[in-house]
Design a protein around this motif. Structure first.
Motif, PDB file in Angstrom:
ATOM      1  N   VAL A 145      68.894  56.135  65.970  1.00  0.00           N
ATOM      2  CA  VAL A 145      68.196  55.077  65.246  1.00  0.00           C
ATOM      3  C   VAL A 145      69.184  54.457  64.264  1.00  0.00           C
ATOM      4  N   VAL A 146      69.248  53.124  64.260  1.00  0.00           N
ATOM      5  CA  VAL A 146      70.177  52.392  63.400  1.00  0.00           C
ATOM      6  C   VAL A 146      69.383  51.772  62.259  1.00  0.00           C
ATOM      7  N   LEU A 147      69.819  52.049  61.031  1.00  0.00           N
ATOM      8  CA  LEU A 147      69.172  51.508  59.841  1.00  0.00           C
ATOM      9  C   LEU A 147      70.192  50.701  59.051  1.00  0.00           C
ATOM     10  N   ASP A 148      69.704  49.659  58.347  1.00  0.00           N
ATOM     11  CA  ASP A 148      70.607  48.868  57.522  1.00  0.00           C
ATOM     12  C   ASP A 148      70.732  49.491  56.142  1.00  0.00           C
ATOM     13  N   SER A 149      71.434  48.801  55.251  1.00  0.00           N
ATOM     14  CA  SER A 149      71.690  49.347  53.921  1.00  0.00           C
ATOM     15  C   SER A 149      70.421  49.482  53.089  1.00  0.00           C
ATOM     16  N   LYS A 202      76.812  57.617  57.802  1.00  0.00           N
ATOM     17  CA  LYS A 202      76.886  56.251  57.287  1.00  0.00           C
ATOM     18  C   LYS A 202      78.213  55.661  57.753  1.00  0.00           C
ATOM     19  N   ILE A 203      78.146  54.481  58.366  1.00  0.00           N
ATOM     20  CA  ILE A 203      79.350  53.868  58.915  1.00  0.00           C
ATOM     21  C   ILE A 203      79.492  52.450  58.367  1.00  0.00           C
ATOM     22  N   ASP A 204      80.727  51.986  58.345  1.00  0.00           N
ATOM     23  CA  ASP A 204      81.062  50.607  57.967  1.00  0.00           C
ATOM     24  C   ASP A 204      81.659  49.931  59.195  1.00  0.00           C
ATOM     25  N   VAL A 205      81.019  48.865  59.637  1.00  0.00           N
ATOM     26  CA  VAL A 205      81.492  48.146  60.818  1.00  0.00           C
ATOM     27  C   VAL A 205      81.922  46.743  60.394  1.00  0.00           C
ATOM     28  N   VAL A 206      83.074  46.324  60.884  1.00  0.00           N
ATOM     29  CA  VAL A 206      83.618  44.999  60.586  1.00  0.00           C
ATOM     30  C   VAL A 206      84.044  44.373  61.908  1.00  0.00           C
ATOM     31  N   ALA A 207      83.429  43.254  62.241  1.00  0.00           N
ATOM     32  CA  ALA A 207      83.798  42.553  63.467  1.00  0.00           C
ATOM     33  C   ALA A 207      85.100  41.795  63.264  1.00  0.00           C
ATOM     34  N   GLY A 208      85.719  41.388  64.364  1.00  0.00           N
ATOM     35  CA  GLY A 208      86.977  40.659  64.291  1.00  0.00           C
ATOM     36  C   GLY A 208      86.796  39.242  63.778  1.00  0.00           C
ATOM     37  N   GLU A 244      77.044  47.634  56.588  1.00  0.00           N
ATOM     38  CA  GLU A 244      76.984  49.067  56.315  1.00  0.00           C
ATOM     39  C   GLU A 244      75.708  49.604  56.960  1.00  0.00           C
ATOM     40  N   LEU A 245      75.862  50.507  57.908  1.00  0.00           N
ATOM     41  CA  LEU A 245      74.742  51.003  58.689  1.00  0.00           C
ATOM     42  C   LEU A 245      74.634  52.512  58.558  1.00  0.00           C
ATOM     43  N   VAL A 246      73.433  53.005  58.778  1.00  0.00           N
ATOM     44  CA  VAL A 246      73.161  54.442  58.809  1.00  0.00           C
ATOM     45  C   VAL A 246      72.669  54.787  60.208  1.00  0.00           C
TER      46      VAL A 246
END
Length: 498
Positions: free
Chosen positions: A96-100, A9-15, A151-153
């Motif tokens: 595979v990318v999944l949302d929250s 599980k990752i948290d990504v924040v764009a600029g 927040e992505l998985v």
């Protein structure tokens, strides 16, 4: 010791976007230089890219937070701020990318496949870009938008042509080790294999991959024994091979019962990628049965008894011994033939081309709904109104007036009237709540005042500068008159002879 991680599980924040600049050109002998504030730079995206050199999600396990670079603010002299650098995160093939909410948002298969995990914020416009016939020297600029936060998985599903399934200690790892150059861990106890092992097999001119999936047990489709963690690695496999232990000494087990138990688990499991890959349910994939450990006399006799029953189901049956290297050539070419038939039914891969998807510029859609928390209040939802709210400096009256003009031109005021809004009603857009005043004139008909001000934002009971000047003069005259009375001065000059 290396680790295999296939779910994180990752948290990504764009600029964030840079703020626009509010500046007026000042130069000697040029009193009317005009606005020269530059635009802010866009924030950097966070992008996932398939890299063939990456085989696990281990890096994300230790560093689950990713943040893009912010855009630089604009400056005077019509200098725009620099865009933020995008952050590129390499992921293994088959991610595979999944949302929250658990919904699939991207299935990344193939080298170079990209997915924007978080979109960078737009940079704000400077006052030079906001100048118009009505506002020749705006005293405000737009703020940069914050970057997208998600927040992505990430789930890694093995990309293999053949998947080996079977009970623990059935000999799957041993089979992969003799068919390919892979060297998985092999031991004489159950659940030795805790992570999938991939091997590349060559049969004549055919080359295919085999995945050694950790052992399955009854109840695996419901999560027993980490079954869901193992079963998802079979979703991309075109051919499933049952590896059966014909030399097991456990009571109540035999090749037929083992196959039936695993078939029930395969039928109960519903692949999440079914619609994406057109492979169908696991229960409908092509099958092949491998009777292992026939180098043991008792196992060879048991294989003689069950081979005919398995063949009646229409599945090819092969008797092998991974330890004694018996029957491996026939099995290898049979698997190559099944994989070849599957590939013949698939569309030929097309060279990857750059796809340009221009963004729509006329997205005027917005909705006005009653506010359930405030009686008589309304909520305005829409991408453009909410973006304009984030870009507005609410401590600047002219910027607030500019926002009112934009909302009025978009039709928000008319929509509020149609929905029954009354003057003073509470209206919420994004994170801002304000009291609505209808019939706000647009910017072209508003008399211009000083920079950073707007006549519509002035309160009716506010005393203007001219009125304050008159009031000060009257107070001064009144104070002078009072001082004269206290000294007995009647205002006449004395005669010379007095």
């Amino acid at each position: 010791m290396s680790r295999f991680v296939d779910r994180v599980k990752i948290d990504v924040v764009a600029g964030n976007g840079g703020h626009g600049c509010s500046s007026v050109h000042r130069e000697k002998f040029k009193p009317l230089g005009g606005p020269d504030g530059g635009n802010g730079g866009h924030g950097g995206d966070v992008r996932l890219v398939v890299d063939p050199q990456v085989h696990t999600l281990l890096d994300f396990h230790f560093r689950p937070h990713a943040r893009g670079t912010n855009g630089r603010p604009g400056e005077g002299g019509n200098r725009n701020g620099a865009n933020g650098d995008e952050l590129v995160l390499p992921v293994p093939d088959g991610t595979v990318v999944l949302d929250s909410r658990g919904q699939i948002v991207a299935d990344m298969v193939g080298e170079g496949t990209e997915f924007i995990a978080a979109q960078g914020g737009r940079g704000g416009l400077g006052n030079a870009a906001l100048a118009s016939r009505a506002r020749r020297a705006p005293g405000f600029a737009l703020l940069g938008e914050p970057g997208e936060e998600r927040e992505l998985v990430l789930e890694l599903k093995s990309v293999a042509d053949v998947g080996l399934v079977g009970f623990p200690s059935a000999g799957k790892s041993s089979l992969v080790s003799v068919l390919s150059a892979a060297k998985p861990k092999i031991a004489d106890y159950p659940f030795t294999t805790l992570t999938p092992n991939l091997g590349v097999v060559t049969a004549g001119s055919d080359v295919f991959t085999v995945a050694d999936v950790p052992g399955l047990i009854p109840g695996a489709s419901e999560g027993r024994g980490l079954g869901l963690e193992f079963l998802r690695h079979l979703e991309r496999c075109a051919v499933l091979a049952h590896v059966v232990d014909c030399a097991t000494l456990e009571p109540g087990r035999d090749p037929i019962s083992d196959i039936d138990a695993l078939e029930a688990e395969l039928a109960a499991y519903k692949p999440a990628l079914d619609a994406d890959h057109s492979l169908g349910d696991l229960a409908h994939r092509p099958r092949i049965v491998v009777l292992n450990k026939v180098d043991i006399p008792e196992a060879d006799e048991l294989a003689d008894l069950v081979e005919a029953d398995i063949a009646e189901r229409g599945w090819p049956v092969f008797r092998i011994s991974a330890v004694a290297h018996k029957g491996l050539a026939e099995l290898t070419f049979a698997l190559a033939e099944m994989v070849r038939e599957y590939r013949a039914t698939q569309a030929k891969p097309v060279a990857r081309r750059t796809v340009i998807r221009p963004k729509a510029v006329d997205q005027n859609e917005f909705t006005v709904v009653p506010d359930p928390a405030v009686e008589g209040g309304f909520i305005v939802r829409g991408a453009r109104p909410e973006r304009w709210i984030r870009q507005t400096q609410f401590d600047n009256d002219e910027a607030v007036g500019y926002l009112a003009d934009r909302l009025n031109r978009l039709g928000v005021e008319d929509a509020l009237v149609k929905n029954g809004a009354v003057p003073g009603a509470s209206v919420t857009i994004g994170d801002v709540c304000f009291d609505w005043e209808p019939s706000t004139p647009t910017g072209e008909h508003v008399p211009l005042t000083g920079r950073g001000t707007d006549v519509r934002m002035e309160r009716n009971d506010r005393v203007g500068a001219a009125e304050r000047k008159v009031a000060r003069a009257m107070r001064r005259q009144r104070a002078d008159a009072e001082s004269e009375d206290s000294l007995g001065w009647d205002g006449d000059l004395p005669d010379d002879d007095e």
